[in-house]
Design an enzyme around this catalytic site. Structure first.
Site, PDB file in Angstrom:
ATOM      1  N   SER A 267     -30.233  16.857  38.946  1.00 51.44           N
ATOM      2  CA  SER A 267     -31.382  16.016  39.265  1.00 51.44           C
ATOM      3  C   SER A 267     -32.521  16.807  39.865  1.00 51.44           C
ATOM      4  CB  SER A 267     -30.965  14.923  40.233  1.00 51.44           C
ATOM      5  OG  SER A 267     -30.853  15.496  41.526  1.00 51.44           O
ATOM      6  N   LYS A 268     -33.687  16.196  39.690  1.00 47.22           N
ATOM      7  CA  LYS A 268     -34.907  16.787  40.210  1.00 47.22           C
ATOM      8  C   LYS A 268     -34.775  16.937  41.731  1.00 47.22           C
ATOM      9  CE  LYS A 268     -39.779  15.612  39.931  1.00 47.22           C
ATOM     10  NZ  LYS A 268     -40.725  14.714  39.308  1.00 47.22           N
ATOM     11  N   ARG A 269     -34.223  15.889  42.361  1.00 48.00           N
ATOM     12  CA  ARG A 269     -34.142  15.901  43.817  1.00 48.00           C
ATOM     13  C   ARG A 269     -33.244  17.013  44.344  1.00 48.00           C
ATOM     14  NH1 ARG A 269     -32.412  10.588  46.190  1.00 48.00           N
ATOM     15  NH2 ARG A 269     -30.470  11.726  46.369  1.00 48.00           N
TER      16      ARG A 269
END
Ligand code: GLU
Length: 500
Positions: A267-269
């Site tokens: 994920s981006k996060r």
């Protein structure tokens, strides 16, 4: 459109070639899974003596990002993933950007209406919302109720003449099954009754992803489709579109997704979704590429380090696994370290220099420092913290001198360091052998163990217990004047009598 229009487009379709493609949507980032798809498509094309096409799928205008296509071109070029056809290289079946092919999709959508495999739908948002509410209330899966499929030709003509906005929907035969074969997941069967009459052309004349994807794969002569398994569920609709047009379906090769762990996607996060995240963390593109090739594909042997050329030789569809590929940082780090170690001195120096200079502002022989770091770090981004003592000794407590294993402490350092300062002060040739010889002589003269001299030296010179190279290498990094100055400062701090 008359049949000449279709003939002239279709006459350009290359035949008898192995053709695959990478069809990213330009989101402004290169997802690691996307890069792996591009890599597999490239490897497959090379392996089969075929061609790789790059196609930009940008029909979703709201998601379009300025410069996103360029990022795709740059990333692929940096990784050595070359394609024979694409927006920035041209080719016989362009344009290779979907937003430039609008007219084609419109023409083919109408052709499908004429064939009886699609229909005009004039239902507006209000009607569709009402249908959704009814379905929700009765807890049945929401699907368009196909009311416009029953319109007569006259009704359709009347609505079109009245300029009623419309979309075009795929007409899915509700009986029977759609079946296709996937090279990785095997035979897939879906009951047609579970498939919706999806929109293929929106009211603004833009195609939906599913439709443009199929039309383009056909018109670009794509014979093999390799992509993430998130598209497996859309494939039956694609197959029905091919059948509606009377076209042969291409071969499908769906690859498992890359997961962070058993339940979570990259994920981006978490900063692990994009190629750029890894470059920023100091990973080499060769290592990333090598690593992602192994995520979901196994070469079958023990070897894990593969250059792009070696991957091309080794790659095969049979090695692609069905199960999700779990991202393993340890393995990536190990591979990255292996690539760093395999670099020539010159290459390593060029790669490490900017990271050394990130921390070291003063003079320093970056070539020498790089030679000490190679083999020591798995990631270039570890370098700044390794060389943080070069500009100035790091602040430290005196108990850093304590090392039980080396049998030394601040009191030991207080005795030893003045002796070290004295012998080093006498040296005129500041090189490794001379310094080593003098320090060994001192160790013997004082009747101590090596560590009882070298440990205090390291702490005094760096303020650290771990450094690239040992105490003698630190002397070489710092040079004679700085070494003597640091030793003198350490001695003063320890409160030792100054050297005679
Ligand atoms: N445009 C799709 C994506 O961005 C690719 C679909 C396909 O490869 O068929 O993921």
């Amino acid at each position: 459109m008359d049949s000449g229009y279709f003939e002239s487009i279709e006459s350009k379709i290359p035949r008898g070639e192995f053709r695959t493609r990478f069809a990213p949507s330009p989101t402004g980032f290169m997802h690691l899974g996307g890069l792996r798809t591009a890599l597999y498509a490239y490897l497959l094309a090379k392996k089969e003596g075929g061609k790789l096409i790059l196609r930009i799928e940008d029909t979703d205008r709201e998601r379009r990002v300025e410069g996103a296509a360029e990022l795709i071109y740059e990333t692929l070029a940096a990784c050595g993933i070359a394609y024979e056809e694409g927006p920035n290289v041209g080719g016989p079946v362009g344009p290779y950007v979907q937003s430039e092919r609008r007219e084609i999709y419109g023409a083919y959508a109408r052709r499908l209406v004429e064939n009886g495999h699609a229909y005009y739908c004039f239902c507006d948002k209000e009607v569709l919302d009402e249908q959704r509410l009814i379905h929700e209330a009765s807890r049945v899966p929401h699907r368009y109720d196909r009311r416009c499929a029953a319109l007569s030709e006259a009704e359709i003509a009347e609505k079109i003449a009245a300029k009623t906005p419309f979309v075009i929907r795929q007409k899915v035969e509700q009986n029977g099954k759609t079946v296709f074969n996937d090279a990785v997941y095997g035979r897939i069967e879906v009951e047609n009754s579970t498939l919706e009459d999806q929109v293929i052309l929106k009211s603004d004349g833009m195609p939906t992803y599913n439709f443009a994807n199929v039309v383009d794969d056909r018109l670009m002569g794509v014979t093999h489709i390799i992509r993430g398994n998130e598209f497996l569920s859309s494939t039956p609709k694609h197959v029905l579109l091919y059948e509606g047009f009377g076209w042969d379906t291409p071969k499908y090769i769906h690859v498992p997704q890359i997961m962070r762990n058993a339940t979570k996607k990259l994920s981006k996060r978490d900063g692990d979704a994009y190629f750029g995240d890894f470059i920023a963390k100091g990973y080499l593109k060769e290592a990333i590429l090598n690593y992602i090739a192994l995520l979901g594909w196994s070469p079958g042997g023990e070897e894990e380090k593969f250059s792009l050329a070696e991957l091309t030789d080794a790659f095969n569809i049979e090695g692609i696994s069905k199960s999700p590929a779990i991202f393993d940082y340890q393995k990536l780090n190990w591979l990255n370290g292996a690539y760093l170690r395999a670099m020539s001195d010159e290459e390593y120096h060029a790669a490490a220099s900017p990271h050394i200079k990130q921390t070291v502002r003063g003079d320093c022989d970056t070539r020498y420092v790089a030679s000490l770091l190679q083999g020591r770090v798995e990631l270039l981004s570890e370098i700044p913290a390794q060389v943080d003592f070069i500009d100035a000794v790091l602040p430290h407590e005196l108990d850093l001198y304590e090392n039980k294993k080396m049998k030394t402490d601040a009191a030991g350092a207080k005795k030893v360091l003045p002796e070290v300062l004295a012998v080093l002060g006498e040296i005129s040739a500041w090189d490794k052998d001379t310094i080593h010889g003098e320090i060994s002589g001192l160790v013997a003269r004082l009747g101590l163990k090596n560590g009882q001299v070298l440990w205090p030296m390291r702490v005094a010179l760096s303020g650290k217990t771990f450094t690239p190279g040992g105490s003698i290498e630190i002397c070489l990094i710092l040079g004679k004047n700085e070494t003597l100055a640091r030793l003198a400062a350490a001695i003063e701090r320890l409160g030792a009598p100054s050297a005679q």
